[in-house]
Enzyme design. Structure first.
Site, PDB file in Angstrom:
ATOM      1  N   GLU A  39      13.380 -20.057  17.122  1.00 43.64           N
ATOM      2  CA  GLU A  39      12.252 -20.298  17.754  1.00 43.64           C
ATOM      3  C   GLU A  39      11.825 -19.362  19.051  1.00 43.64           C
ATOM      4  OE1 GLU A  39      12.225 -24.366  18.449  1.00 43.64           O
ATOM      5  OE2 GLU A  39      12.428 -25.029  16.395  1.00 43.64           O
ATOM      6  N   GLN A  96      -6.096  -7.928   0.236  1.00 40.86           N
ATOM      7  CA  GLN A  96      -6.343  -9.246  -0.468  1.00 40.86           C
ATOM      8  C   GLN A  96      -7.462  -9.999  -0.325  1.00 40.86           C
ATOM      9  OE1 GLN A  96      -3.272 -10.671  -2.778  1.00 40.86           O
ATOM     10  NE2 GLN A  96      -4.936 -11.714  -3.810  1.00 40.86           N
ATOM     11  N   HIS A 128      -9.611  -2.178   6.418  1.00 41.09           N
ATOM     12  CA  HIS A 128      -9.899  -2.039   4.893  1.00 41.09           C
ATOM     13  C   HIS A 128     -11.074  -2.819   4.583  1.00 41.09           C
ATOM     14  CE1 HIS A 128      -8.495  -0.433   1.035  1.00 41.09           C
ATOM     15  NE2 HIS A 128      -8.892  -1.586   0.618  1.00 41.09           N
ATOM     16  N   LYS A 192      -8.806   6.128  -8.993  1.00 37.97           N
ATOM     17  CA  LYS A 192      -7.509   5.693  -9.133  1.00 37.97           C
ATOM     18  C   LYS A 192      -7.375   4.285  -9.760  1.00 37.97           C
ATOM     19  CE  LYS A 192      -5.246   3.489  -5.485  1.00 37.97           C
ATOM     20  NZ  LYS A 192      -5.001   3.489  -3.904  1.00 37.97           N
ATOM     21  N   ASP A 219      -7.251   9.009   3.782  1.00 34.83           N
ATOM     22  CA  ASP A 219      -7.334   7.577   3.189  1.00 34.83           C
ATOM     23  C   ASP A 219      -7.130   6.825   4.352  1.00 34.83           C
ATOM     24  OD1 ASP A 219      -7.623   5.397   1.377  1.00 34.83           O
ATOM     25  OD2 ASP A 219      -6.000   5.988   0.137  1.00 34.83           O
ATOM     26  N   SER A 223       0.838   3.531   2.365  1.00 37.24           N
ATOM     27  CA  SER A 223       1.858   2.601   2.359  1.00 37.24           C
ATOM     28  C   SER A 223       2.973   3.030   1.594  1.00 37.24           C
ATOM     29  CB  SER A 223       1.162   1.279   1.771  1.00 37.24           C
ATOM     30  OG  SER A 223       2.204   0.406   1.537  1.00 37.24           O
ATOM     31  N   THR A 224       3.229   2.985   0.127  1.00 38.15           N
ATOM     32  CA  THR A 224       4.384   3.723  -0.566  1.00 38.15           C
ATOM     33  C   THR A 224       4.034   5.181  -0.474  1.00 38.15           C
ATOM     34  OG1 THR A 224       3.254   3.622  -2.538  1.00 38.15           O
ATOM     35  CG2 THR A 224       4.472   1.563  -1.998  1.00 38.15           C
ATOM     36  N   GLY A 225       2.931   5.698  -0.388  1.00 42.45           N
ATOM     37  CA  GLY A 225       2.695   7.088  -0.403  1.00 42.45           C
ATOM     38  C   GLY A 225       2.289   7.449  -2.036  1.00 42.45           C
ATOM     39  N   THR A 227      -0.238   7.050  -3.912  1.00 46.67           N
ATOM     40  CA  THR A 227      -1.651   7.418  -3.898  1.00 46.67           C
ATOM     41  C   THR A 227      -1.776   8.839  -3.759  1.00 46.67           C
ATOM     42  OG1 THR A 227      -2.486   5.157  -3.576  1.00 46.67           O
ATOM     43  CG2 THR A 227      -3.812   7.016  -3.369  1.00 46.67           C
TER      44      THR A 227
HETATM   45  C1  R5P Z   1      -5.986   0.854  -0.791  1.00 45.17           C
HETATM   46  O1  R5P Z   1      -6.830   0.648  -1.461  1.00 45.17           O
HETATM   47  C2  R5P Z   1      -5.836   1.801   0.314  1.00 45.17           C
HETATM   48  O2  R5P Z   1      -7.037   2.186   0.520  1.00 45.17           O
HETATM   49  C3  R5P Z   1      -4.760   2.728   0.239  1.00 45.17           C
HETATM   50  O3  R5P Z   1      -5.404   3.701  -0.823  1.00 45.17           O
HETATM   51  C4  R5P Z   1      -3.577   2.301  -0.334  1.00 45.17           C
HETATM   52  O4  R5P Z   1      -3.175   1.199   0.543  1.00 45.17           O
HETATM   53  C5  R5P Z   1      -2.449   3.354  -0.350  1.00 45.17           C
HETATM   54  O5  R5P Z   1      -1.333   2.766  -1.082  1.00 45.17           O
HETATM   55  P1  R5P Z   1       0.074   3.730  -1.269  1.00 45.17           P
HETATM   56  O6  R5P Z   1       0.328   4.485  -0.355  1.00 45.17           O
HETATM   57  O7  R5P Z   1       0.904   2.658  -1.540  1.00 45.17           O
HETATM   58  O8  R5P Z   1      -0.434   3.989  -2.779  1.00 45.17           O
END
Ligand code: R5P
Length: 289
Positions: A39, A96, A128, A192, A219, A223-225, A227
């Protein structure tokens, strides 16, 4: 007249200190402690009487932060603050925005409700906004949306000759187009298809005519890269130069940043909305204004 007192929360010390210096405001002092049972305890040491408290918060990985932030806000109000403004340069839980599958929580709405119940005003950078057109559709507190695109455009102008701006998906058009228009260069937006967290396909038209350009992928979130990596792989297959990858918010996890750097890319640069070693574009001026 109410003045401002600046609080840094969850690691945005550099940004908070710079903003306080620009605004000639005092930094607020507080203690947050976690008890052995998990806590939290919050105590504000600064007198906030009749002041606007401005909290600069690093809200990446928000789950463990929201409750301590609420306790901090409660303590700030008990110290007399007339208003609490949250500056979350990166606003989480915006992706989301619908039920993609039956039974899902629309987490953006829940998060917005919790934040709106805690602060009076929210200032953020390039949230976003995809199916929502404005934060006011889900936030009931006052909101201000700023853009990093002026700073991104200035960085590109200072560092890249003959850029070709590429938005890797339709959602990124708003950022790619604005940046390209700001600095008067060519741009294109790709399609995409996402099949999973780390599984994306990109449709790439023939752009071999741009072989004398430096591709700049823009962009809002990396996140994971995946894209960026998928897009870069297509550029390599087409014989184009290694791209410079720019994300407003670098929310990398695990070794995703290292994997992106090891791909067919020239450089990875993010804004300092999330504290990360890829930070190269500062948001102090955008926020202080
Ligand atoms: C999602 O629509 C965002 O605009 C980014 O394109 C997305 O979060 C990129 O995610 P990641 O790096 O995992 O591919």
């Amino acid at each position: 007249m109410s003045t401002q007192i600046i609080f840094s929360f969850a690691g945005h010390d550099a940004l908070a200190t710079s903003i306080a210096e620009k605004l000639n405001s005092a930094m607020g002092e507080y203690t947050l402690h976690q008890f052995p049972d998990g806590e939290s305890y919050a105590r504000v040491l600064s007198d906030c009487t009749n002041q606007e408290a401005v909290i600069i918060a690093n809200m990446h990985k928000p789950n463990d932060k929201l409750l301590p932030l609420s306790f901090l806000c409660d303590a700030i109000r008990r110290q007399g603050a007339s208003k609490i403004t949250l500056i979350a340069p990166y606003l989480p839980y915006m992706r989301q925005d619908i039920q993609f599958n039956p039974g899902e929580s629309i987490t953006s709405r829940v998060f917005a409700g919790l934040v709106s119940a805690t602060v009076d005003k929210l200032i953020t950078i390039d949230p976003h906004l995809h199916r929502y057109h404005s934060l006011d559709e889900i936030y009931t507190c006052e909101t201000v949306t700023l853009s990093a695109m002026t700073a991104v455009g200035e960085w590109i102008t200072a560092n890249i000759t003959n850029p070709l701006i590429i938005g890797p998906d339709s959602e990124s058009e708003q950022w790619a187009k604005t940046t390209a228009e700001n600095i008067q260069c060519d741009f294109l937006v790709l399609e995409k298809h996402r099949h999973g967290d780390r599984d994306v396909d990109i449709d790439m038209p023939d752009i071999s005519r741009f072989s004398d350009h430096t591709p700049v992928l823009v962009d809002d979130i990396i996140s994971t890269g995946r894209t960026m990596i998928e897009t870069a792989t297509h550029l390599q297959e087409m014989g184009l130069r290694r791209p410079v990858c720019i994300g407003v918010h670098g929310v990398f996890s695990e070794d995703d940043y290292q994997k992106l750097c090891a791909a067919y890319v020239e450089q990875v640069v993010t804004c300092d909305t999330v504290v990360h070693e890829s930070n190269g574009i500062g948001m102090v001026d955008t926020l202080a204004q």
